[in-house]
Scaffold this motif. Structure first.
Motif, mmCIF file in Angstrom:
data_model
loop_
_atom_site.group_PDB
_atom_site.id
_atom_site.type_symbol
_atom_site.label_atom_id
_atom_site.label_comp_id
_atom_site.label_asym_id
_atom_site.label_seq_id
_atom_site.Cartn_x
_atom_site.Cartn_y
_atom_site.Cartn_z
ATOM 1 N N UNK A 205 -8.675 -11.553 113.220
ATOM 2 C CA UNK A 205 -9.111 -12.649 112.399
ATOM 3 C C UNK A 205 -8.981 -12.705 110.942
ATOM 4 N N UNK A 206 -8.111 -11.452 110.539
ATOM 5 C CA UNK A 206 -7.989 -11.147 109.145
ATOM 6 C C UNK A 206 -9.449 -11.404 108.120
ATOM 7 N N UNK A 207 -10.196 -11.038 109.058
ATOM 8 C CA UNK A 207 -11.547 -10.600 107.975
ATOM 9 C C UNK A 207 -11.649 -9.197 107.550
ATOM 10 N N UNK A 208 -12.026 -9.012 106.386
ATOM 11 C CA UNK A 208 -12.200 -7.627 105.951
ATOM 12 C C UNK A 208 -13.516 -7.106 106.532
ATOM 13 N N UNK A 209 -13.474 -5.708 106.608
ATOM 14 C CA UNK A 209 -14.720 -4.997 107.323
ATOM 15 C C UNK A 209 -14.886 -3.934 106.307
ATOM 16 N N UNK A 210 -15.973 -3.800 105.769
ATOM 17 C CA UNK A 210 -16.308 -2.617 104.970
ATOM 18 C C UNK A 210 -17.463 -1.913 105.781
ATOM 19 N N UNK A 211 -17.077 -0.392 106.084
ATOM 20 C CA UNK A 211 -18.018 0.276 106.653
ATOM 21 C C UNK A 211 -18.607 1.387 105.835
ATOM 22 N N UNK A 212 -19.847 1.811 105.855
ATOM 23 C CA UNK A 212 -20.389 2.896 105.208
ATOM 24 C C UNK A 212 -20.334 4.008 106.175
ATOM 25 N N UNK A 213 -20.021 5.051 105.844
ATOM 26 C CA UNK A 213 -19.871 6.309 106.395
ATOM 27 C C UNK A 213 -20.795 7.428 105.953
#
Ligand code: TYD
Ligand code: MG
Length: 452
Positions: A205-213
């Motif tokens: 979808x070309x949507x950026x995703x930011x994950x916290x790790x």
């Protein structure tokens, strides 16, 4: 009842085994193999939209690929943009790691609330009320950021389909779980599965995703190392929890350089960008104190004036103590040995403590000369003039070695009102008409002559 299917995973590298064994054959770590329950019914994760379902990827020449539509998303946070290399690339997966309580959730909530487009902030750690309280604390509000408290990826995708956000933030990857894997949240197989589902969603979808790790106690992101391989960018949020400064670094960046840093200040009302770090990191005091020296260092592409403090005192116990905060202890020992051998200082019977102020840690070798100057100054109990600063590496034979981008360091020192900067004689400097005096030295003995 269906038989429960289990597999063994190495907690360190993520390798998969059919049965338990003491040592992982791929990463050679001992006792890292753990049994996890997996179950794979038919897949029904992020559903590829039918419009793109039957499209088959065709090979293209590099010239034929259109990259223009990949304009980066501006995060309205200069430090965050800088570290990413100019903004968020659409469809990219960014992993933000850091110690508990360092401010990861605060940073991403703050960014999510600043974005003018539709944002989905998914939290598996805090309730909507708690997030609201945090938002009130940082005085931020907007109408385009949606908060969802959910941990099941299938439900998250359902909400995403309904909302169609432009960017998704997930706090944190370790709290997510997918129906297709039976082991508990935070286990290797869950982390791998949830990340794979999110990557599929992001790329399609070309949507950026930011994950916290979360990170483990030795500072790595908890979960398999392959998690870091899977994502496009790995950011590290670090700092000393007792100090106000926080540094954002890119450990991996597919779309930019990894030597840029972002500097923030943790205040009562959230994280503030520090655009002129040099002026803040050096304490402005009228008194001249022994053991203080200022180094002109470079972090990423930015010059940064940093204060070094040393304390040299007579050792109370038989073996002298050496301790360094923000500076490599081995390098400190090396510099002490050089001082002992080349400048005749009897430091063997002295305790030496070294501290980089502001709670930040420095790798730039150009800080060496300031460290040596601070130690000499404390040893003699004689203050250095407070408008002196230093930028050079010290070699094993006591030679003062050149450092990269010395002119940028000199100009920064000049801008902040220093009167003299000590650099290596072997640096070629073409600067003219500077108001700062450039003192070129070639060995440690020269420094001793000048400052004591
Ligand atoms: P948090 O973002 O919850 O950390 P993480 O998600 O990395 O675990 O940050 C928590 C710390 O930040 C907490 O100790 C309090 C401090 N803080 C402030 O000093 N000012 C603020 O405005 C906020 C929101 C937090
Ligand atoms: Mg948090």
């Amino acid at each position: 009842m269906a038989k429960v299917k289990t597999t063994f995973f190495c907690q360190n590298c993520g390798s998969q085994y059919a049965k338990w064994q003491g040592q992982c054959t791929s990463c050679k770590e001992w006792n890292t193999i753990v049994e996890e329950v997996i179950q794979k019914p038919e897949k029904n994760d992020w559903k590829t939209p039918t419009s793109t379902k039957n499209r088959i990827s065709k090979p293209l020449t590099i010239n034929a690929i259109d990259a223009s539509e990949d304009a980066r998303l501006n995060t309205f946070d200069n430090e965050f943009n800088r570290v990413l290399g100019g903004g968020i690339v659409p469809g990219s997966l960014i992993l933000l790691g850091g110690e508990p309580g360092i401010g990861k959730s605060t940073l991403l909530l703050q960014i999510a609330l600043k974005l003018p487009f539709k944002t989905l902030y998914v939290s598996g750690e805090e309730s909507q009320k708690q997030i609201k309280m945090r938002a009130e604390r940082i005085h931020a509000n907007n109408d385009t950021c949606f908060i969802l408290t959910e941990t099941k990826t299938q439900n998250i995708f359902k909400q995403i389909e309904a909302l169609e956000p432009d960017i998704v933030v997930v706090d944190s990857i370790q709290t997510l779980h997918s129906d297709y894997i039976e082991s508990s949240s935070g286990s290797i197989s869950q982390i791998k599965e949830c990340t794979t589902e999110l990557i599929k969603f992001a790329k399609e979808t070309a949507t950026p995703v930011i994950l916290i790790g979360h990170i483990t106690k030795d500072g790595n992101i908890a979960g398999p190392k392959i998690l870091e391989h899977m994502v496009d960018t790995v950011l590290q949020f670090e700092g000393d929890r007792n100090h106000i400064f926080r540094i954002l670094r890119a450990n991996k960046n597919r779309f930019g350089s990894t030597n840029e840093i972002g500097i923030y200040e943790m205040q009562g009302s959230g994280l503030k960008e520090v655009s002129n770090p040099s002026a803040i990191l050096i304490s402005k005091k009228d008194e001249e104190l022994s053991g203080n020296a200022v180094a002109s260092t470079i972090e990423g592409l930015r010059p940064l004036m940093i204060e070094v403090q040393a304390l040299v005192s007579t050792a109370v116990y038989g073996t002298p103590q050496r301790s360094a905060t923000g500076f490599n202890a081995k390098r400190l020992n090396m510099l002490l040995a050089v001082l002992e051998k080349r400048a005749g200082f009897r430091l063997g019977a002295k305790d030496v403590f070294l501290n980089i102020t502001g709670g930040i840690s420095v790798d730039d070798p150009a800080i060496d000369l300031a460290v040596v100057a601070a130690i000499l100054s404390s040893n003699e109990d004689e203050a250095l003039p407070k408008d002196y600063c230093f930028a050079a590496e010290v070699g094993l034979s006591g030679e003062i070695r050149p450092v990269q981008r010395v002119e940028q360091r000199i100009l920064e020192a000049e801008k902040l009102g220093f009167s003299t900067i000590f650099v290596s004689k072997y640096n070629t400097i073409t600067l003219k008409n500077t108001s700062i005096k450039i003192q070129c030295i070639s060995k440690i003995e020269d420094l001793v002559d000048f400052i004591l």
